[in-house]
Design an enzyme around this catalytic site. Structure first.
Site, PDB file in Angstrom:
ATOM      1  N   THR A  16      17.427 -13.242  47.954  1.00  0.00           N
ATOM      2  CA  THR A  16      16.687 -13.213  49.221  1.00  0.00           C
ATOM      3  C   THR A  16      16.346 -14.601  49.725  1.00  0.00           C
ATOM      4  OG1 THR A  16      15.733 -11.105  48.587  1.00  0.00           O
ATOM      5  CG2 THR A  16      14.569 -12.305  50.284  1.00  0.00           C
ATOM      6  N   ASP A  60      23.541 -10.919  45.403  1.00  0.00           N
ATOM      7  CA  ASP A  60      22.254 -10.290  45.141  1.00  0.00           C
ATOM      8  C   ASP A  60      22.169 -10.266  43.613  1.00  0.00           C
ATOM      9  OD1 ASP A  60      20.395  -7.684  46.489  1.00  0.00           O
ATOM     10  OD2 ASP A  60      20.541  -7.976  44.326  1.00  0.00           O
ATOM     11  N   SER A  61      21.036 -10.630  43.060  1.00  0.00           N
ATOM     12  CA  SER A  61      21.006 -10.806  41.605  1.00  0.00           C
ATOM     13  C   SER A  61      21.163  -9.498  40.841  1.00  0.00           C
ATOM     14  CB  SER A  61      19.754 -11.558  41.161  1.00  0.00           C
ATOM     15  OG  SER A  61      18.642 -10.713  41.159  1.00  0.00           O
ATOM     16  N   SER A  62      21.134  -8.368  41.520  1.00  0.00           N
ATOM     17  CA  SER A  62      21.428  -7.105  40.832  1.00  0.00           C
ATOM     18  C   SER A  62      22.888  -7.073  40.405  1.00  0.00           C
ATOM     19  CB  SER A  62      21.133  -5.914  41.743  1.00  0.00           C
ATOM     20  OG  SER A  62      19.778  -5.967  42.104  1.00  0.00           O
ATOM     21  N   THR A 168       8.738 -11.372  33.127  1.00  0.00           N
ATOM     22  CA  THR A 168       9.270 -10.070  33.520  1.00  0.00           C
ATOM     23  C   THR A 168       8.948  -9.901  34.993  1.00  0.00           C
ATOM     24  OG1 THR A 168       8.827  -9.132  31.341  1.00  0.00           O
ATOM     25  CG2 THR A 168       8.969  -7.569  33.135  1.00  0.00           C
ATOM     26  N   THR A 278       8.261  -3.971  22.168  1.00  0.00           N
ATOM     27  CA  THR A 278       7.327  -3.024  22.786  1.00  0.00           C
ATOM     28  C   THR A 278       7.584  -2.818  24.275  1.00  0.00           C
ATOM     29  OG1 THR A 278       5.002  -2.533  23.273  1.00  0.00           O
ATOM     30  CG2 THR A 278       5.577  -4.856  23.069  1.00  0.00           C
TER      31      THR A 278
HETATM   32  N1  ASP Z   1      17.693  -8.027  45.516  1.00  0.00           N
HETATM   33  C1  ASP Z   1      17.331  -9.414  45.622  1.00  0.00           C
HETATM   34  C2  ASP Z   1      17.977 -10.170  44.466  1.00  0.00           C
HETATM   35  O1  ASP Z   1      17.520 -10.063  43.363  1.00  0.00           O
HETATM   36  C3  ASP Z   1      15.857  -9.582  45.631  1.00  0.00           C
HETATM   37  C4  ASP Z   1      15.406 -11.032  45.620  1.00  0.00           C
HETATM   38  O2  ASP Z   1      16.131 -11.929  45.909  1.00  0.00           O
HETATM   39  O3  ASP Z   1      14.247 -11.281  45.301  1.00  0.00           O
HETATM   40  O4  ASP Z   1      18.944 -10.850  44.673  1.00  0.00           O
END
Ligand code: ASP
Length: 344
Positions: A16, A60-62, A168, A278
């Protein structure tokens, strides 16, 4: 003789933070960092040399994959001698995973690698990206007696600098998206940047060693009330599986059902590493504290103390990839090697 300017390399991976509104369509498109000085003239006020390196494919980091971690580690390695510090612009969704992985991959790191991102794109008026970006550059450049103040992999987000492998993502909406539940802040940022020096790793002045041999035969099993034998057995039977992170309840507790302990015991006897982490965002695994973890201890499940799942995953990938003998690996899983856990 004139002293050389402090230099920072900004590596842009996507997320983002790098988005801006297209002036024609109004849609979010990647920010063009090649003319960053025109878009953010304030950067000229820093008395640093700031260079940019953009990933060929912005993601996108996903969509982050270990192959990107390796690429990132290599970019840092190639530029290590030429810069005083590094800022990595990264999506927040998997930033804690990448920061954890890089902490293990970059052994003997004596320079700052500061990850940052934002919840609102840089090109949006109320963006948190601008402050996160500028402060990260300042932190990456910060020195005392010619030595980097933060010679480690860290995440800077919304006024807080945290050790990367302790973080996290816990909030999908608020600007303070990250938590470091088991380790104090490395710096608090307000009018001043207040470094908490006693919490920051000390440089060891050794040569950087970059490890890129990761083993991906690792998985995570999160326990929940009612988890079935079918699910546990099938997870343990994944072909080629070398390590399993068992996300347990509270201080490392799990069901005491005979079938459950029996399945795990058989898998451990077959050579699988089972690492107890955990599900809580704060606190530590204490094997044997409750009767519900005694069985795990008896069969050889390894306690991960207060390590995060993100960190446990990349620590296992790294240790297995490096080919440590089993006994040594079991020892290393129970001691901090990059400040990722507290053992008391
Ligand atoms: N979906 C985005 C990502 O992780 C969210 C972000 O950039 O914060 O690339």
């Amino acid at each position: 003789m004139t002293e050389e300017k402090t230099s920072v390399l900004v590596i842009y991976t996507g997320g983002t933070i790098g988005m801006t509104k297209d002036s024609l369509t109004g849609a979010l498109v990647p920010f063009d960092f090649s003319n960053i000085y025109e878009q953010m003239p304030v950067l000229k006020n820093f008395d640093y040399k700031i260079d940019f390196h953009s990933f060929e494919t912005l993601i996108d980091s996903s969509n982050m994959k270990p192959s990107f971690w390796i690429r990132l580690a290599e970019i840092i390695e190639d530029n290590y001698e030429h810069y005083d510090g590094f800022v990595v612009l990264h999506g927040s969704d998997t930033m804690a995973y990448t920061a954890s992985a890089l902490s293990f991959m970059l052994e003997n790191l004596n320079k700052p690698v500061i990850f940052t991102g934002s919840q609102l794109p840089m090109g949006v008026i109320r963006t948190d990206g601008r402050e996160n970006f500028l402060t990260s550059i300042e932190i990456a450049a910060a020195k005392e007696e010619s030595m980097a103040i933060v010679p480690e992999v860290a995440i800077y987000f919304e006024n807080q600098l945290m050790r990367g492998n302790r973080t996290t993502k816990f909030n999908a909406e608020r600007f303070n998206a990250f938590v470091s539940g088991n380790y104090p802040l490395l710096a608090d940022v307000g009018v001043h940047i207040r470094f908490n020096k006693s919490n920051i790793l000390k440089p060891n002045f050794k040569k950087l060693k970059v490890h890129t041999r990761l083993d991906f035969n690792v998985t995570i099993l999160k326990l929940f009330p009612g988890i079935s034998e079918n699910i546990v057995k099938n997870t343990l039977a994944i072909p080629g599986l070398k390590a399993l992170i068992l996300e347990t309840f509270g201080s490392g507790n799990a069901p005491t059902d005979e079938w459950f302990i029996g399945c795990l015991e058989e898998a451990i006897k077959g050579g699988l590493i089972i690492y107890n982490v955990t599900q809580c965002k704060s606190g530590s695994v204490e094997l044997g504290k409750y009767a519900t973890s005694l069985g795990l201890e008896r069969i050889g499940v390894i306690g991960g103390f207060d390590i995060t799942t993100e960190s446990a995953l990349s620590k296992l990938m790294y240790l297995i990839g490096e080919g440590y003998p089993k006994d040594r690996m079991i020892e290393l899983l129970q001691i901090p090697i990059r400040g990722e856990m507290t053992v008391e």
